[in-house]
Design a protein around this motif. Structure first.
Motif, PDB file in Angstrom:
ATOM      1  N   ILE A  61      50.964   4.785  30.958  1.00 32.68           N
ATOM      2  CA  ILE A  61      52.237   4.358  31.545  1.00 32.68           C
ATOM      3  C   ILE A  61      53.407   5.231  31.084  1.00 32.68           C
ATOM      4  N   GLY A  62      53.337   5.766  29.891  1.00 30.16           N
ATOM      5  CA  GLY A  62      54.414   6.611  29.387  1.00 30.16           C
ATOM      6  C   GLY A  62      54.585   7.910  30.159  1.00 30.16           C
ATOM      7  N   ALA A  63      53.567   8.303  30.917  1.00 24.50           N
ATOM      8  CA  ALA A  63      53.617   9.551  31.680  1.00 24.50           C
ATOM      9  C   ALA A  63      53.916   9.330  33.156  1.00 24.50           C
ATOM     10  N   VAL A  64      54.195   8.096  33.559  1.00 27.34           N
ATOM     11  CA  VAL A  64      54.357   7.803  34.987  1.00 27.34           C
ATOM     12  C   VAL A  64      55.524   8.562  35.610  1.00 27.34           C
ATOM     13  N   GLU A  65      56.650   8.640  34.937  1.00 26.12           N
ATOM     14  CA  GLU A  65      57.804   9.333  35.511  1.00 26.12           C
ATOM     15  C   GLU A  65      57.518  10.812  35.693  1.00 26.12           C
ATOM     16  N   GLU A  66      56.889  11.438  34.718  1.00 28.56           N
ATOM     17  CA  GLU A  66      56.544  12.855  34.827  1.00 28.56           C
ATOM     18  C   GLU A  66      55.527  13.081  35.942  1.00 28.56           C
ATOM     19  N   ALA A  67      54.520  12.228  36.036  1.00 29.36           N
ATOM     20  CA  ALA A  67      53.496  12.372  37.071  1.00 29.36           C
ATOM     21  C   ALA A  67      54.101  12.238  38.466  1.00 29.36           C
ATOM     22  N   VAL A  68      54.887  11.198  38.691  1.00 28.34           N
ATOM     23  CA  VAL A  68      55.508  10.988  39.996  1.00 28.34           C
ATOM     24  C   VAL A  68      56.499  12.118  40.301  1.00 28.34           C
ATOM     25  N   GLY A  69      57.229  12.563  39.293  1.00 26.85           N
ATOM     26  CA  GLY A  69      58.155  13.679  39.478  1.00 26.85           C
ATOM     27  C   GLY A  69      57.446  14.942  39.923  1.00 26.85           C
ATOM     28  N   ARG A  70      56.301  15.222  39.329  1.00 22.27           N
ATOM     29  CA  ARG A  70      55.538  16.403  39.738  1.00 22.27           C
ATOM     30  C   ARG A  70      55.047  16.271  41.177  1.00 22.27           C
ATOM     31  N   LEU A  71      54.544  15.094  41.532  1.00 27.46           N
ATOM     32  CA  LEU A  71      54.080  14.893  42.907  1.00 27.46           C
ATOM     33  C   LEU A  71      55.227  15.099  43.892  1.00 27.46           C
ATOM     34  N   ASP A  72      56.391  14.547  43.564  1.00 25.89           N
ATOM     35  CA  ASP A  72      57.563  14.703  44.433  1.00 25.89           C
ATOM     36  C   ASP A  72      57.988  16.169  44.532  1.00 25.89           C
ATOM     37  N   ARG A  73      58.060  16.864  43.398  1.00 24.90           N
ATOM     38  CA  ARG A  73      58.485  18.271  43.396  1.00 24.90           C
ATOM     39  C   ARG A  73      57.521  19.155  44.183  1.00 24.90           C
ATOM     40  N   GLU A  74      56.242  18.841  44.123  1.00 27.34           N
ATOM     41  CA  GLU A  74      55.240  19.657  44.809  1.00 27.34           C
ATOM     42  C   GLU A  74      54.969  19.177  46.236  1.00 27.34           C
ATOM     43  N   GLY A  75      55.694  18.146  46.667  1.00 25.95           N
ATOM     44  CA  GLY A  75      55.542  17.645  48.022  1.00 25.95           C
ATOM     45  C   GLY A  75      54.192  16.991  48.289  1.00 25.95           C
ATOM     46  N   LEU A  76      53.609  16.387  47.249  1.00 28.98           N
ATOM     47  CA  LEU A  76      52.308  15.735  47.382  1.00 28.98           C
ATOM     48  C   LEU A  76      52.527  14.252  47.708  1.00 28.98           C
ATOM     49  N   PRO A  77      52.065  13.799  48.865  1.00 30.35           N
ATOM     50  CA  PRO A  77      52.321  12.410  49.286  1.00 30.35           C
ATOM     51  C   PRO A  77      51.456  11.399  48.540  1.00 30.35           C
ATOM     52  N   TYR A  78      51.982  10.193  48.413  1.00 25.39           N
ATOM     53  CA  TYR A  78      51.252   9.072  47.812  1.00 25.39           C
ATOM     54  C   TYR A  78      51.752   7.787  48.448  1.00 25.39           C
TER      55      TYR A  78
END
Length: 82
Positions: free
Chosen positions: A47-64
């Protein structure tokens, strides 16, 4: 231990997201039955990495489809949308 789960539309999206976040300790899991909108696989991490993980997906344009917290309490699963 509290973790995050990210749901996706298809398996290609899951594995693209894994490539982008694997250094954060993420892994591919079967989708939790409490989460319905997905391809059957999901990404899980601490859970501590959720913001970084979602941020990377957003920056790379990876949908979820959605981001959830997951933990077990007294032997029961607790899943909440984030």
């Amino acid at each position: 231990m509290k973790q995050f789960v990210i749901a996706f539309d298809n398996q290609d999206q899951v594995y693209d997201a894994l490539d982008a976040t694997e250094d954060l300790g993420t892994r591919v899991i079967p989708l939790l039955p409490e989460i319905r909108e997905s391809c059957g696989l999901a990404l899980m991490g601490e859970i501590g990495a959720v913001e970084e993980a979602v941020g990377r997906l957003d920056r790379e344009g990876l949908p979820y489809n959605g981001v959830y917290s997951y933990e077990r309490e007294n032997g029961k699963r607790k899943v909440e949308a984030l």
